[in-house]
Enzyme design. Structure first.
Site, mmCIF file in Angstrom:
data_model
loop_
_atom_site.group_PDB
_atom_site.id
_atom_site.type_symbol
_atom_site.label_atom_id
_atom_site.label_comp_id
_atom_site.label_asym_id
_atom_site.label_seq_id
_atom_site.Cartn_x
_atom_site.Cartn_y
_atom_site.Cartn_z
ATOM 1 N N ARG A 1 36.197 9.401 -34.816
ATOM 2 C CA ARG A 1 35.045 9.401 -33.918
ATOM 3 C C ARG A 1 34.365 7.802 -33.981
ATOM 4 O O ARG A 1 34.619 7.585 -35.013
ATOM 5 C CB ARG A 1 34.152 10.034 -33.101
ATOM 6 C CG ARG A 1 33.418 11.426 -34.193
ATOM 7 C CD ARG A 1 32.609 10.373 -34.849
ATOM 8 N NE ARG A 1 31.742 9.975 -34.307
ATOM 9 C CZ ARG A 1 30.867 8.761 -34.836
ATOM 10 N NH1 ARG A 1 31.585 8.443 -36.238
ATOM 11 N NH2 ARG A 1 30.309 8.000 -34.193
ATOM 12 N N GLY A 2 34.127 7.368 -33.099
ATOM 13 C CA GLY A 2 33.151 5.811 -33.298
ATOM 14 C C GLY A 2 34.559 4.939 -32.899
ATOM 15 O O GLY A 2 35.787 5.001 -33.006
ATOM 16 N N ALA A 3 34.222 3.845 -31.959
ATOM 17 C CA ALA A 3 34.936 2.658 -31.416
ATOM 18 C C ALA A 3 36.147 2.395 -32.721
ATOM 19 O O ALA A 3 36.850 2.478 -32.364
ATOM 20 C CB ALA A 3 34.014 1.933 -30.965
ATOM 21 N N ARG B 1 40.000 8.823 -24.340
ATOM 22 C CA ARG B 1 39.154 9.054 -24.706
ATOM 23 C C ARG B 1 38.469 7.420 -23.601
ATOM 24 O O ARG B 1 39.438 6.052 -23.782
ATOM 25 C CB ARG B 1 38.250 8.427 -25.790
ATOM 26 C CG ARG B 1 38.240 10.015 -26.561
ATOM 27 C CD ARG B 1 36.801 10.421 -27.551
ATOM 28 N NE ARG B 1 35.383 9.863 -27.034
ATOM 29 C CZ ARG B 1 34.728 10.211 -27.783
ATOM 30 N NH1 ARG B 1 34.715 10.184 -29.008
ATOM 31 N NH2 ARG B 1 33.107 10.456 -27.336
ATOM 32 N N GLN C 1 25.429 13.429 -34.044
ATOM 33 C CA GLN C 1 26.250 12.230 -35.241
ATOM 34 C C GLN C 1 24.760 11.886 -35.511
ATOM 35 O O GLN C 1 25.195 11.224 -37.131
ATOM 36 C CB GLN C 1 26.838 10.673 -33.933
ATOM 37 C CG GLN C 1 28.563 11.704 -33.223
ATOM 38 C CD GLN C 1 27.991 11.895 -31.866
ATOM 39 O OE1 GLN C 1 26.970 12.393 -31.789
ATOM 40 N NE2 GLN C 1 28.943 11.350 -30.260
ATOM 41 N N ASP D 1 30.070 0.530 -27.636
ATOM 42 C CA ASP D 1 31.705 0.951 -27.729
ATOM 43 C C ASP D 1 32.036 -0.132 -26.472
ATOM 44 O O ASP D 1 33.464 0.022 -26.815
ATOM 45 C CB ASP D 1 31.220 2.254 -26.743
ATOM 46 C CG ASP D 1 31.464 3.571 -27.980
ATOM 47 O OD1 ASP D 1 30.306 3.763 -28.590
ATOM 48 O OD2 ASP D 1 32.042 4.197 -28.256
ATOM 49 N N ASN E 1 26.575 2.042 -25.207
ATOM 50 C CA ASN E 1 26.953 2.736 -26.626
ATOM 51 C C ASN E 1 26.652 4.705 -26.131
ATOM 52 O O ASN E 1 26.234 4.615 -25.022
ATOM 53 C CB ASN E 1 25.775 2.721 -27.396
ATOM 54 C CG ASN E 1 26.076 2.782 -29.105
ATOM 55 O OD1 ASN E 1 27.255 2.836 -29.283
ATOM 56 N ND2 ASN E 1 24.820 3.234 -29.127
ATOM 57 N N LYS E 2 26.436 5.231 -27.244
ATOM 58 C CA LYS E 2 26.422 6.676 -27.198
ATOM 59 C C LYS E 2 24.894 7.099 -26.488
ATOM 60 O O LYS E 2 23.907 6.274 -26.123
ATOM 61 C CB LYS E 2 26.151 7.380 -28.877
ATOM 62 C CG LYS E 2 25.487 8.940 -28.883
ATOM 63 C CD LYS E 2 26.517 9.547 -28.207
ATOM 64 C CE LYS E 2 28.071 9.811 -28.321
ATOM 65 N NZ LYS E 2 29.257 9.674 -27.861
HETATM 66 O O1 MRU Z 1 31.180 9.616 -29.366
HETATM 67 P P1 MRU Z 1 31.306 8.923 -30.491
HETATM 68 O O2 MRU Z 1 31.093 9.490 -31.429
HETATM 69 O O3 MRU Z 1 32.804 8.435 -30.643
HETATM 70 O O4 MRU Z 1 30.651 7.689 -29.848
HETATM 71 C C1 MRU Z 1 29.724 6.680 -31.099
HETATM 72 C C2 MRU Z 1 29.215 5.644 -30.589
HETATM 73 O O5 MRU Z 1 28.808 5.464 -29.768
HETATM 74 C C3 MRU Z 1 29.359 4.479 -31.693
HETATM 75 O O6 MRU Z 1 27.555 4.862 -31.583
HETATM 76 C C4 MRU Z 1 29.725 3.270 -31.204
HETATM 77 O O7 MRU Z 1 31.496 3.717 -31.024
HETATM 78 C C5 MRU Z 1 30.548 1.916 -32.646
HETATM 79 S S1 MRU Z 1 30.682 2.935 -33.568
HETATM 80 C C6 MRU Z 1 30.694 1.665 -35.091
#
Ligand code: MRU
Length: 338
Positions: free
Chosen positions: A48-50, A87, A189, A230, A240-241
């Site tokens: 996970r994470g963009a 996603r 997270q 994201d 973002n999250k």
């Molecule tokens: O749902 P996730 O854990 O994939 O969400 C992650 C985030 O929102 C991060 O802040 C974002 O992807 C940036 S990661 C460098």
């Protein structure tokens, strides 16, 4: 200091992912050799994470085609379309898939060229993050308290992370600073990932539950907020999250600079404003069963958007690998791509 965890690796002709759903309790690496299993790893958030999602998807395309004998271009296009359904919010996924479908090579070397492109996406991400870190560091100072939300860390990228990159660099320089990691309901997270990777690196990190951020800010403990993203729309609105919007409102209230760490592949000039960013909604179990037992009646209604949008007015600067972007964002983001 403990060895850094590597969330994503291409090893022995397979994609190896650190299963992030098992952290911080168990460090389990899993091998992926099919596009279907990569799709599943993205959906279930083993990866996970963009940026990491984009890298994994790029390898997924190669895995789809590597045993195919005919219609290779069609296989690539179909697998990219399939991975694109995993996603919806992080634009890095679509950016990486576009790069894979744009690969052109003669039949005999096409597969090789696809693997090389996936590896290039992976490698570039590492370089991008180090530069973001260096740029962000110019906005920070020794002795600061920094609050971050979710995990935009090394676990979300190839290396360094985005929001965490200046923290690793500051540590290298011997700075004395403190990080407050929002727990980040519902998937945690912040506590399971950010706290883990920063503490393994010997960085002074304190976990707070999301509803403590206002108190911590009111006590003067935070001099900067740094978050990842994201998708950044053309006008600077940033997805973002979930919970990031609330943090931005608090930062504005307490006059604390709010920085978005943004690799250019996360900037989407084709999305005019935050309103057009698709926001993923996830299963209700994340909200009411996340602690291993029911924390609400099983049949209760639950709303579980995985991301929110911070309006550009709340953002002090969007920090990219190419430089620091300030308002007017529409104009200045566009300049980055000229
Ligand atoms: O749902 P996730 O854990 O994939 O969400 C992650 C985030 O929102 C991060 O802040 C974002 O992807 C940036 S990661 C460098």
């Amino acid at each position: 200091m403990t060895e850094a965890l590597n969330p994503i690796e291409w090893k022995n002709d397979a994609l190896v992912l650190l299963d992030q759903t098992k952290l911080p309790n168990d460090i389990v690496y899993e091998e992926f050799t099919t596009v279907e299993s990569v799709w599943d790893a993205i959906v279930t958030m083993k990866v996970r994470g963009a940026p990491a999602i984009g890298v994994a998807a790029a390898y997924g395309v190669y895995l789809a085609v590597r045993n195919a004998e005919t219609d290779l271009v069609e296989v690539v296009q179909k697998s990219a379309a399939y991975l694109a359904t995993s996603r919806p919010t992080a634009v890095n996924l679509f950016w990486a898939l576009d790069r894979m479908t744009a690969v052109k090579a003669p039949d005999a070397t096409y597969k090789e060229a696809l693997l090389a492109e996936a590896k290039a996406i992976h490698k570039e991400d590492e370089e991008i993050n180090r530069n973001i870190g260096e740029n962000l560091l110019t906005l920070l100072a020794d002795g600061m308290g920094i609050l971050t939300h979710c995990n935009a860390g090394a676990l979300a990228t190839s290396k360094y992370g985005t929001a965490t990159a200046p923290m690793y660099l500051a540590k290298e320089k011997g700075w004395d600073f403190k990080v407050y990691a929002d727990e980040t309901r519902p998937r945690l997270q912040g506590s399971t990932l950010t706290a883990l990777e920063l503490s393994r690196a010997g960085i002074d990190v304190t976990v707070i539950t999301d509803n403590m951020a206002a108190m911590v800010m009111s006590q003067g403990k935070v001099q900067a907020v740094i978050v990842g993203c994201d998708r950044v729309a053309a006008n600077g609105d940033t997805a973002n999250k979930i919970g990031t919007l609330g943090v931005s409102i608090l930062a504005k209230h307490y006059n604390i600079p709010f920085y978005v760490a943004a690799p250019t592949p996360t900037i989407d000039l084709n999305t005019p404003t935050g309103t057009q960013i698709p926001i993923e909604e996830r299963h209700k179990s994340e909200v009411i069963e996340g602690f291993g037992k029911l924390t609400a009646p099983a049949d209760v209604n639950v709303y579980n958007p995985a991301f929110d949008v911070t309006p550009h007015e709340h953002i002090t600067a969007i920090v990219t690998e190419k430089g620091i972007v300030r308002a007017p964002f529409s104009e200045n983001l566009e300049k980055l791509f000229r």
